[in-house]
Design an enzyme around this catalytic site. Structure first.
Site, PDB file in Angstrom:
ATOM      1  N   LYS A  92       1.178   5.684  -0.105  1.00 42.85           N
ATOM      2  CA  LYS A  92       1.026   4.335  -0.723  1.00 42.85           C
ATOM      3  C   LYS A  92      -0.418   4.124  -1.201  1.00 42.85           C
ATOM      4  CE  LYS A  92       2.395   2.069   2.961  1.00 42.85           C
ATOM      5  NZ  LYS A  92       2.650   3.235   3.829  1.00 42.85           N
ATOM      6  N   ARG A 119       6.501  -5.841   5.229  1.00 40.66           N
ATOM      7  CA  ARG A 119       6.950  -4.791   6.131  1.00 40.66           C
ATOM      8  C   ARG A 119       8.121  -5.270   6.978  1.00 40.66           C
ATOM      9  NH1 ARG A 119       1.909  -1.713   6.465  1.00 40.66           N
ATOM     10  NH2 ARG A 119       2.386   0.424   7.051  1.00 40.66           N
ATOM     11  N   ARG A 126      -5.842  12.937   7.750  1.00 41.93           N
ATOM     12  CA  ARG A 126      -6.322  11.764   7.006  1.00 41.93           C
ATOM     13  C   ARG A 126      -7.680  11.307   7.529  1.00 41.93           C
ATOM     14  NH1 ARG A 126      -2.530   6.638   5.790  1.00 41.93           N
ATOM     15  NH2 ARG A 126      -2.223   6.536   8.052  1.00 41.93           N
ATOM     16  N   ARG A 181      -8.426   7.039  11.807  1.00 43.32           N
ATOM     17  CA  ARG A 181      -7.925   5.787  12.371  1.00 43.32           C
ATOM     18  C   ARG A 181      -7.334   6.038  13.765  1.00 43.32           C
ATOM     19  NH1 ARG A 181      -4.188   3.782   7.483  1.00 43.32           N
ATOM     20  NH2 ARG A 181      -2.881   3.288   9.263  1.00 43.32           N
ATOM     21  N   ARG A 206       4.992   4.315  14.950  1.00 34.83           N
ATOM     22  CA  ARG A 206       5.020   3.668  13.620  1.00 34.83           C
ATOM     23  C   ARG A 206       6.227   4.122  12.810  1.00 34.83           C
ATOM     24  NH1 ARG A 206      -0.596   5.347  11.690  1.00 34.83           N
ATOM     25  NH2 ARG A 206      -0.043   4.345   9.732  1.00 34.83           N
TER      26      ARG A 206
HETATM   27  N1  LIG Z   1      -0.552  17.170   1.689  1.00 33.19           N
HETATM   28  C1  LIG Z   1      -0.515  16.028   1.017  1.00 33.19           C
HETATM   29  N2  LIG Z   1      -1.281  14.988   1.462  1.00 33.19           N
HETATM   30  C2  LIG Z   1      -1.194  13.837   0.747  1.00 33.19           C
HETATM   31  C3  LIG Z   1      -0.381  13.669  -0.395  1.00 33.19           C
HETATM   32  N3  LIG Z   1      -0.540  12.374  -0.851  1.00 33.19           N
HETATM   33  C4  LIG Z   1      -1.418  11.766  -0.016  1.00 33.19           C
HETATM   34  N4  LIG Z   1      -1.813  12.655   0.940  1.00 33.19           N
HETATM   35  C5  LIG Z   1      -2.737  12.441   2.053  1.00 33.19           C
HETATM   36  O1  LIG Z   1      -1.907  12.038   3.140  1.00 33.19           O
HETATM   37  C6  LIG Z   1      -2.533  10.968   3.878  1.00 33.19           C
HETATM   38  C7  LIG Z   1      -1.679   9.699   3.748  1.00 33.19           C
HETATM   39  O2  LIG Z   1      -1.776   9.213   2.407  1.00 33.19           O
HETATM   40  P1  LIG Z   1      -1.985   7.626   2.166  1.00 33.19           P
HETATM   41  O3  LIG Z   1      -2.128   7.411   0.690  1.00 33.19           O
HETATM   42  O4  LIG Z   1      -3.044   7.127   3.075  1.00 33.19           O
HETATM   43  O5  LIG Z   1      -0.552   7.084   2.670  1.00 33.19           O
HETATM   44  P2  LIG Z   1      -0.147   5.602   3.140  1.00 33.19           P
HETATM   45  O6  LIG Z   1      -0.286   5.578   4.625  1.00 33.19           O
HETATM   46  O7  LIG Z   1       1.293   5.465   2.700  1.00 33.19           O
HETATM   47  O8  LIG Z   1      -1.078   4.653   2.445  1.00 33.19           O
HETATM   48  C8  LIG Z   1      -3.928  10.827   3.292  1.00 33.19           C
HETATM   49  O9  LIG Z   1      -4.810  11.691   4.001  1.00 33.19           O
HETATM   50  C9  LIG Z   1      -3.750  11.337   1.849  1.00 33.19           C
HETATM   51  O10 LIG Z   1      -4.975  11.868   1.325  1.00 33.19           O
HETATM   52  C10 LIG Z   1       0.398  14.793  -0.823  1.00 33.19           C
HETATM   53  O11 LIG Z   1       1.139  14.737  -1.811  1.00 33.19           O
HETATM   54  N5  LIG Z   1       0.298  15.931  -0.085  1.00 33.19           N
HETATM   55  N1  LIG Z   2       2.650  -6.166   6.512  1.00 33.10           N
HETATM   56  C1  LIG Z   2       2.350  -5.830   7.782  1.00 33.10           C
HETATM   57  N2  LIG Z   2       3.022  -6.415   8.809  1.00 33.10           N
HETATM   58  C2  LIG Z   2       2.732  -6.088  10.088  1.00 33.10           C
HETATM   59  N3  LIG Z   2       1.799  -5.178  10.451  1.00 33.10           N
HETATM   60  C3  LIG Z   2       1.113  -4.575   9.450  1.00 33.10           C
HETATM   61  C4  LIG Z   2       1.344  -4.864   8.083  1.00 33.10           C
HETATM   62  N4  LIG Z   2       0.508  -4.102   7.320  1.00 33.10           N
HETATM   63  C5  LIG Z   2      -0.210  -3.347   8.188  1.00 33.10           C
HETATM   64  N5  LIG Z   2       0.152  -3.630   9.464  1.00 33.10           N
HETATM   65  C6  LIG Z   2      -0.401  -3.013  10.684  1.00 33.10           C
HETATM   66  O1  LIG Z   2      -1.479  -2.158  10.312  1.00 33.10           O
HETATM   67  C7  LIG Z   2      -1.145  -0.781  10.591  1.00 33.10           C
HETATM   68  C8  LIG Z   2      -1.693   0.098   9.493  1.00 33.10           C
HETATM   69  O2  LIG Z   2      -1.077  -0.293   8.261  1.00 33.10           O
HETATM   70  P1  LIG Z   2      -1.311   0.650   6.963  1.00 33.10           P
HETATM   71  O3  LIG Z   2      -2.756   0.825   6.733  1.00 33.10           O
HETATM   72  O4  LIG Z   2      -0.472   0.082   5.851  1.00 33.10           O
HETATM   73  O5  LIG Z   2      -0.672   2.004   7.504  1.00 33.10           O
HETATM   74  P2  LIG Z   2      -0.235   3.270   6.606  1.00 33.10           P
HETATM   75  O6  LIG Z   2      -1.180   3.271   5.439  1.00 33.10           O
HETATM   76  O7  LIG Z   2      -0.402   4.421   7.520  1.00 33.10           O
HETATM   77  O8  LIG Z   2       1.186   2.979   6.190  1.00 33.10           O
HETATM   78  C9  LIG Z   2       0.391  -0.785  10.684  1.00 33.10           C
HETATM   79  O9  LIG Z   2       0.843   0.302  11.483  1.00 33.10           O
HETATM   80  C10 LIG Z   2       0.640  -2.129  11.359  1.00 33.10           C
HETATM   81  O10 LIG Z   2       0.318  -2.054  12.733  1.00 33.10           O
END
Ligand SMILES: Nc1nc2c(ncn2[C@@H]2O[C@H](COP(=O)(O)OP(=O)(O)O)[C@@H](O)[C@H]2O)c(=O)[nH]1
Ligand SMILES: Nc1ncnc2c1ncn2[C@@H]1O[C@H](COP(=O)(O)OP(=O)(O)O)[C@@H](O)[C@H]1O
Length: 243
Positions: A43, A118, A152, A185, A196
């Site tokens: 995301k 969420r 990450r 984190r 999660r």
């Molecule tokens: N191996 C791999 N890592 C990725 C890819 N896209 C994102 N990442 C990495 O995976 C981790 C999670 O991505 P992030 O954008 O933070 O996901 P979010 O938690 O959904 O916001 C981060 O360290 C990114 O740099 C991918 O296509 N392949």
């Molecule tokens: N919309 C939301 N409602 C409830 N908790 C949230 C929300 N957004 C984030 N959080 C809290 O913050 C943590 C980290 O969120 P986020 O940074 O979006 O995680 P990731 O990028 O790994 O999906 C979540 O696991 C949750 O504990």
């Protein structure tokens, strides 16, 4: 402080609804999008590319919460108790924070919500306040997630995200823009990630159906953000009004 944040959310909901009603008729460039997906699904990564290519204002509820924690606010202190266990922060706390952010934006602003809503409650409150034009669902298999999150590293103040192998910083351990140190984190530890993912399947995954029913959800299956993104960009180019 907390009570005021909660009351603020109900006042803000009606204020935001009025703002939406007042502007929905004449707003031209207004476009409200959500990017959904499992923890570590990409995301933040894909949002950063959408900001670059479509001039979205990016609001990540996770980043906003981490800023509250870094500032040592009451909301941050309470939120951190949930985040470190891999639990969701209660709706009332998150709603007040996110709706306040949205209400502060220019009604014509194009915004992209990341990690919000969420829960069904959050989705309904958001629908009551704003029209949602597009929901982008990153349908990434969970087996991809643990490997990604293990590597990450983040720059908390900016929300910039790195992966030591997939997209490493120019200088190991330092943010590309500020040269400030990157961190891992607390909720990226294995146990919290497992919690999660369980929460995601039980509480957030049902929103896919919720938005499918509204005809606003577009599913983007895949395992590589760099492969998924062009599909997302192609879809948005077809639906977004000119800047
Ligand atoms: N191996 C791999 N890592 C990725 C890819 N896209 C994102 N990442 C990495 O995976 C981790 C999670 O991505 P992030 O954008 O933070 O996901 P979010 O938690 O959904 O916001 C981060 O360290 C990114 O740099 C991918 O296509 N392949
Ligand atoms: N919309 C939301 N409602 C409830 N908790 C949230 C929300 N957004 C984030 N959080 C809290 O913050 C943590 C980290 O969120 P986020 O940074 O979006 O995680 P990731 O990028 O790994 O999906 C979540 O696991 C949750 O504990």
């Amino acid at each position: 402080m907390l009570r005021s944040a909660i009351t603020a959310s109900s006042t803000l909901t009606s204020a935001a609804a009025t703002a939406a009603a007042a502007t929905s008729s004449n707003a031209t460039r207004q476009f409200h999008a959500i990017v959904m997906g499992p923890p570590g699904g990409g995301k933040g990564t894909i949002s950063s590319w959408l900001v670059r290519d479509f001039q979205f204002k990016h609001l990540s509820s996770g980043d906003l919460l981490r800023k509250q924690i870094a500032q040592g606010t009451e909301l941050g202190r309470v939120a951190n108790e949930y985040i470190k266990k891999g639990a969701l922060v209660p709706d009332s706390h998150v709603l007040g924070m996110v709706l306040a952010e949205l209400a502060s934006l220019d009604p014509e602003e194009r915004w992209l919500l990341d990690g919000f809503p969420r829960s069904l409650e959050q989705a309904k409150e958001l629908d009551a306040a704003y029209k949602i034009h597009a929901v982008i669902n990153l349908d990434v298999p969970h087996e991809e997630i643990t490997e990604r999150i293990k590597h990450r590293h983040v720059h908390i103040p900016s929300g910039r995200v790195y992966h030591t192998i997939y997209n490493p910083p120019k200088q190991a351990g330092l943010d590309d823009v500020t040269n400030e140190p990157l961190t891992q984190r607390e909720d990226d530890k294995e146990e919290a990630v497992r919690a999660r993912l369980v929460k995601y399947s039980a509480i957030t995954q049902p929103l896919v159906h919720y938005y499918q029913q509204r005809g606003t959800l577009h599913n983007f299956p895949g395992t590589e953000s760099k492969v998924i993104y062009p599909e997302v960009a192609k879809y948005l180019k077809a639906v977004i009004p000119p800047a």
